[in-house]
Design a protein around this motif. Structure first.
Motif, PDB file in Angstrom:
ATOM      1  N   PRO A 200       0.807  -1.224   0.000  1.00  0.00           N
ATOM      2  CA  PRO A 200       0.000   0.000   0.000  1.00  0.00           C
ATOM      3  C   PRO A 200       0.840   1.272   0.000  1.00  0.00           C
ATOM      4  CG  PRO A 200       0.102  -0.900   2.219  1.00  0.00           C
ATOM      5  CD  PRO A 200       0.820  -1.885   1.334  1.00  0.00           C
ATOM      6  N   VAL A 201       0.348   2.281  -0.747  1.00  0.00           N
ATOM      7  CA  VAL A 201       0.892   3.634  -0.713  1.00  0.00           C
ATOM      8  C   VAL A 201      -0.290   4.559  -0.424  1.00  0.00           C
ATOM      9  CG1 VAL A 201       2.185   5.418  -1.912  1.00  0.00           C
ATOM     10  CG2 VAL A 201       2.614   3.007  -2.445  1.00  0.00           C
ATOM     11  N   PRO A 202      -0.304   5.260   0.718  1.00  0.00           N
ATOM     12  CA  PRO A 202      -1.478   6.036   1.118  1.00  0.00           C
ATOM     13  C   PRO A 202      -1.857   7.142   0.133  1.00  0.00           C
ATOM     14  CG  PRO A 202      -0.080   5.642   3.004  1.00  0.00           C
ATOM     15  CD  PRO A 202       0.690   5.176   1.802  1.00  0.00           C
ATOM     16  N   VAL A 203      -3.169   7.394   0.075  1.00  0.00           N
ATOM     17  CA  VAL A 203      -3.772   8.426  -0.761  1.00  0.00           C
ATOM     18  C   VAL A 203      -4.419   9.467   0.150  1.00  0.00           C
ATOM     19  CG1 VAL A 203      -5.661   8.871  -2.380  1.00  0.00           C
ATOM     20  CG2 VAL A 203      -4.190   6.886  -2.700  1.00  0.00           C
ATOM     21  N   ASP A 204      -4.315  10.751  -0.221  1.00  0.00           N
ATOM     22  CA  ASP A 204      -5.068  11.785   0.476  1.00  0.00           C
ATOM     23  C   ASP A 204      -5.984  12.483  -0.524  1.00  0.00           C
ATOM     24  OD1 ASP A 204      -3.481  13.599  -0.947  1.00  0.00           O
ATOM     25  OD2 ASP A 204      -2.168  14.030   0.746  1.00  0.00           O
ATOM     26  N   ALA A 205      -6.488  13.646  -0.170  1.00  0.00           N
ATOM     27  CA  ALA A 205      -7.461  14.330  -1.033  1.00  0.00           C
ATOM     28  C   ALA A 205      -6.881  14.740  -2.373  1.00  0.00           C
ATOM     29  CB  ALA A 205      -8.009  15.567  -0.316  1.00  0.00           C
ATOM     30  N   ASP A 206      -5.551  14.777  -2.498  1.00  0.00           N
ATOM     31  CA  ASP A 206      -4.882  15.143  -3.750  1.00  0.00           C
ATOM     32  C   ASP A 206      -4.266  13.944  -4.460  1.00  0.00           C
ATOM     33  OD1 ASP A 206      -5.446  17.890  -3.620  1.00  0.00           O
ATOM     34  OD2 ASP A 206      -3.791  18.217  -2.229  1.00  0.00           O
ATOM     35  N   GLY A 207      -4.702  12.746  -4.094  1.00  0.00           N
ATOM     36  CA  GLY A 207      -4.181  11.553  -4.748  1.00  0.00           C
ATOM     37  C   GLY A 207      -3.040  10.927  -3.987  1.00  0.00           C
ATOM     38  N   VAL A 208      -2.280  10.074  -4.667  1.00  0.00           N
ATOM     39  CA  VAL A 208      -1.187   9.364  -4.011  1.00  0.00           C
ATOM     40  C   VAL A 208      -0.133  10.360  -3.532  1.00  0.00           C
ATOM     41  CG1 VAL A 208       0.166   8.982  -6.130  1.00  0.00           C
ATOM     42  CG2 VAL A 208       0.351   7.375  -4.212  1.00  0.00           C
ATOM     43  N   ARG A 209       0.498  10.055  -2.400  1.00  0.00           N
ATOM     44  CA  ARG A 209       1.505  10.944  -1.819  1.00  0.00           C
ATOM     45  C   ARG A 209       2.883  10.597  -2.391  1.00  0.00           C
ATOM     46  NH1 ARG A 209       0.590  10.713   4.546  1.00  0.00           N
ATOM     47  NH2 ARG A 209       2.493  11.992   4.417  1.00  0.00           N
ATOM     48  N   PRO A 210       3.479  11.486  -3.165  1.00  0.00           N
ATOM     49  CA  PRO A 210       4.736  11.172  -3.866  1.00  0.00           C
ATOM     50  C   PRO A 210       5.871  10.748  -2.949  1.00  0.00           C
ATOM     51  CG  PRO A 210       3.756  13.152  -4.780  1.00  0.00           C
ATOM     52  CD  PRO A 210       2.980  12.823  -3.551  1.00  0.00           C
ATOM     53  N   GLU A 211       6.018  11.386  -1.781  1.00  0.00           N
ATOM     54  CA  GLU A 211       7.136  11.033  -0.902  1.00  0.00           C
ATOM     55  C   GLU A 211       7.010   9.601  -0.394  1.00  0.00           C
ATOM     56  OE1 GLU A 211       3.995  12.530   1.990  1.00  0.00           O
ATOM     57  OE2 GLU A 211       4.633  12.908  -0.078  1.00  0.00           O
TER      58      GLU A 211
END
Length: 482
Positions: A223-234
């Motif tokens: 898993p790579v977490p997502v927020d309101a702006d999509g996947v978090r690049p870092e």
């Protein structure tokens, strides 16, 4: 347009009356059944077809419908317990279990009884499907010269060219493979790009069908977490470094289930991170035709902004039309296209030509843009109705992000409890919802439920569904207090 519940009810009535007729006896004519039961000819036709499929009647063109002889008793079932060993015993070379958990997919695909309001559906209700346009397209397709010949393995050139134009950028018709829907395209992509046992980076939360594909292919979703702006690049960069993965699957537009759109500043960053890792980005563009009429101009596809062949693009016509119009596209540039083609040919040979011809007729008809405008307005209205009903009736469910496209709300449970219990209570109250747990491939940060507004008959059913759930929760609370 027929209603499925009417077909079921008529089939039940006819089935209960079959003992009135001797074997070989003729049933009343379709016209007589229409008049007796006050239903449409289509409903009668489908109910009789159901009985014929059960072996209870036989239809003789020009003569009528007749009762068949009762079925003989089936032989006793054999002992199949040996299969438990065959299916679960792992050889020395097996790197992952061979069992497949499809529960998350089945929760979305299962058709609830007619009395249950389906807030778990991932498809448009029949009332907003382009049924007339699809029927006309299928009729025209069947009359095309060579419509029943074998198509090119990659798909019809004209349809590949249409998909290429829709995807944009440097993608051309030669870069496109026609697939049997988006799920088939995702399966081909993962099988082609990742060997068994390999890690695959996925958004968290994400579509359960993707997790099922990954696990069925013997891969490990990470898993790579997502927020309101999509996947978090870092976190994406950290996941590539920690796992050595060579594939990341994402939905940059109206992500399922959160509805997030990948922010402009993150798009180039995602491509840069993947390119630095020597990895592919599988772009699942499932909702391109499901933008709401207040969404504004949609961003280009990631594939259109990709200059180095990083993106493998997936899209489908199914979500915006009908679950049975399973026509999609898989697009990529570079040597990977040969790998994708080889996997698809081995799996399915090709998509049936009549279906491709019908899809081509549909998207080229004047009715197509009108249908998309209708869907955009209807989905926006339903979104607002459902969100408003939740605020009024179920304050324990909060919607962190109101999407401007797609067909679902991702609601967090803030009043305690768990998603599975909530879904069970809702079902007892006559509403089917999707619990959030299957959307995570690791531990979820909080309990969620996904509420779809596409598969109901209209906004009124959305309000009724929320009221049913509120009443069910109240009854549950009173029972537990007693």
């Amino acid at each position: 347009m027929y209603e499925r519940s009417s077909v079921v009810e008529l089939a039940d009535s006819l089935r209960s009356e079959l003992d009135r007729y001797s074997v070989g006896g003729k049933l009343p004519s379709s016209r007589a059944l229409v008049e007796r039961y006050r239903v449409s000819p289509v409903t009668v036709s489908r109910a009789l077809a159901q009985l014929a499929a059960e072996g209870l009647v036989v239809t003789r063109p020009g003569a009528g419908v007749f009762r068949t002889a009762p079925r003989t008793a089936l032989p006793a079932a054999g002992d199949t317990s040996w299969q438990e060993v065959a299916l679960s015993a792992e050889g020395a070379g097996d790197v992952v279990p061979r069992s497949v958990d499809a529960s998350g997919v089945l929760a979305c695909l299962a058709a609830p009884p007619p009395s249950v309001i389906p807030l778990n559906s991932g498809y448009l209700h029949a009332s907003i499907q382009p049924e007339r346009a699809m029927a006309a397209a299928l009729a025209r397709a069947g009359r095309r010269p060579g419509a029943w010949d074998r198509p090119p393995m990659e798909g019809l050139p004209e349809l590949r060219d249409w998909f290429a134009r829709e995807i944009g950028g440097a993608v051309g018709a030669a870069d496109v493979l026609v697939t049997a829907g988006g799920q088939s395209a995702l399966t081909t992509a993962l099988r082609a790009l990742a060997p068994p046992g390999a890690p695959i980076l996925v958004e968290s939360p994400t579509y359960p069908g993707l997790l099922a594909i990954a696990r069925a292919s013997g891969c490990r979703p990470v898993p790579v977490p997502v927020d309101a702006d999509g996947v978090r690049p870092e976190l994406l960069a950290a996941a590539f470094e920690a796992t050595g993965a060579r594939v990341f699957v994402c939905q940059p537009l109206f992500q399922n289930p959160t509805g997030a759109v990948l922010a402009p500043g993150r798009r180039a960053e995602v491509l840069r991170i993947a390119r630095a890792a020597g990895a592919f980005v599988v772009e699942d563009d499932y909702a391109r035709a499901l933008g709401h009429d207040d969404s504004g101009p949609l961003p280009a596809t990631l594939a259109a902004e990709d200059h180095d062949g990083v993106v493998v693009h997936v899209r489908s016509l199914t979500k915006a039309t009908s679950p049975s119009l399973r026509v999609g596209a898989l697009a990529a540039r570079g040597p990977v296209v040969d790998r994708l083609r080889a996997v698809q040919v081995v799996d399915s040979f090709f998509v049936p030509r009549p279906l491709q011809e019908a899809a081509l007729e549909l998207v080229g008809a004047p009715a197509w843009p009108r249908h998309l405008r209708t869907v955009a307005a209807e989905l926006r209205h339903r979104r607002d109705v459902l969100a408003g009903a939740l605020r009024r009736e179920l304050p324990g469910l909060t919607v962190p992000h109101l999407p401007s496209g797609g067909y679902q709300l991702w609601a967090r449970m803030t009043g305690g409890g768990d998603d599975a219990s909530f879904a069970a209570t809702a079902l007892r109250a006559g509403v089917a919802v999707a619990p959030g747990r299957p959307y995570f491939c690791a531990e979820p940060p909080a309990p969620y439920v996904r509420l779809s507004f596409a598969g109901v008959s209209g906004p009124g059913e959305l309000v009724e569904a929320v009221q049913r759930v509120r009443a069910g929760l109240g009854e549950e609370a009173r029972t537990s207090d007693a």
